[in-house]
Design an enzyme around this catalytic site. Sequence first.
Site, PDB file in Angstrom:
ATOM      1  N   ASN A   1       0.848  -1.192   0.000  1.00 52.65           N
ATOM      2  CA  ASN A   1       0.000   0.000   0.000  1.00 52.65           C
ATOM      3  C   ASN A   1       0.884   1.243   0.000  1.00 52.65           C
ATOM      4  O   ASN A   1       1.970   1.267   0.583  1.00 52.65           O
ATOM      5  CB  ASN A   1      -1.006  -0.001   1.155  1.00 52.65           C
ATOM      6  CG  ASN A   1      -0.392  -0.203   2.514  1.00 52.65           C
ATOM      7  OD1 ASN A   1       0.637  -0.852   2.662  1.00 52.65           O
ATOM      8  ND2 ASN A   1      -1.026   0.341   3.549  1.00 52.65           N
TER       9      ASN A   1
ATOM     10  N   GLU B   1      -3.034  -4.658  -2.989  1.00 52.42           N
ATOM     11  CA  GLU B   1      -3.555  -5.565  -4.025  1.00 52.42           C
ATOM     12  C   GLU B   1      -3.636  -4.849  -5.372  1.00 52.42           C
ATOM     13  O   GLU B   1      -3.280  -5.400  -6.412  1.00 52.42           O
ATOM     14  CB  GLU B   1      -4.960  -6.061  -3.648  1.00 52.42           C
ATOM     15  CG  GLU B   1      -5.037  -6.856  -2.356  1.00 52.42           C
ATOM     16  CD  GLU B   1      -5.269  -5.985  -1.124  1.00 52.42           C
ATOM     17  OE1 GLU B   1      -4.749  -4.846  -1.065  1.00 52.42           O
ATOM     18  OE2 GLU B   1      -5.971  -6.458  -0.216  1.00 52.42           O
TER      19      GLU B   1
END
Length: 147
Positions: A53, A66
């Site tokens: 992130n 992701e």
Amino acid sequence: MAELITPVLPDDLRRRLVEAAVAARQRAYSPYSGYAVGAALLTAPGTLYTGCNIEIASYGATVCAERTAVFKAVSEGESDFRAIAVATSNGAAPCGICRQVLFEFAPSLIVIVANAQGEVLWEGTLSDLLPLGFGPQKLAEGQRAGS
Ligand code: THU
């Protein structure tokens, strides 16, 4: 009658993915939340794309681990995905936005949820996490059916 086959990852591959996600988590840039996330995305041909992130002072511009992995892969010309491992301190599953992004490319993706120690807490498919998901196929069907 056709047999329903749940996709299963071989143990060594699962381990490799989880270790890559745990390592990617170390590269998280999360000065605002302090919540580090790592991801490792396996393509059908066998390439591994990792992501972490990345938080931005204007919070809305933050990107999850992701999606970092997915965007890296797609921008390199790969969009046939087989599995993703996600590592967090407490073994959280991917957020709703990431589920939607993953669904775009791989509705039957295997999802592995792990903690920062590499323990697997959950494994299933993206369809378990996003039942009745809306994707490209539904859009095309709807367009064919008319407005
Ligand atoms: N985050 C992820 O990277 N993936 C998720 O699926 C959930 C949330 C990040 C975004 C933000 O940097 C931090 O975790 C707290 O929300």
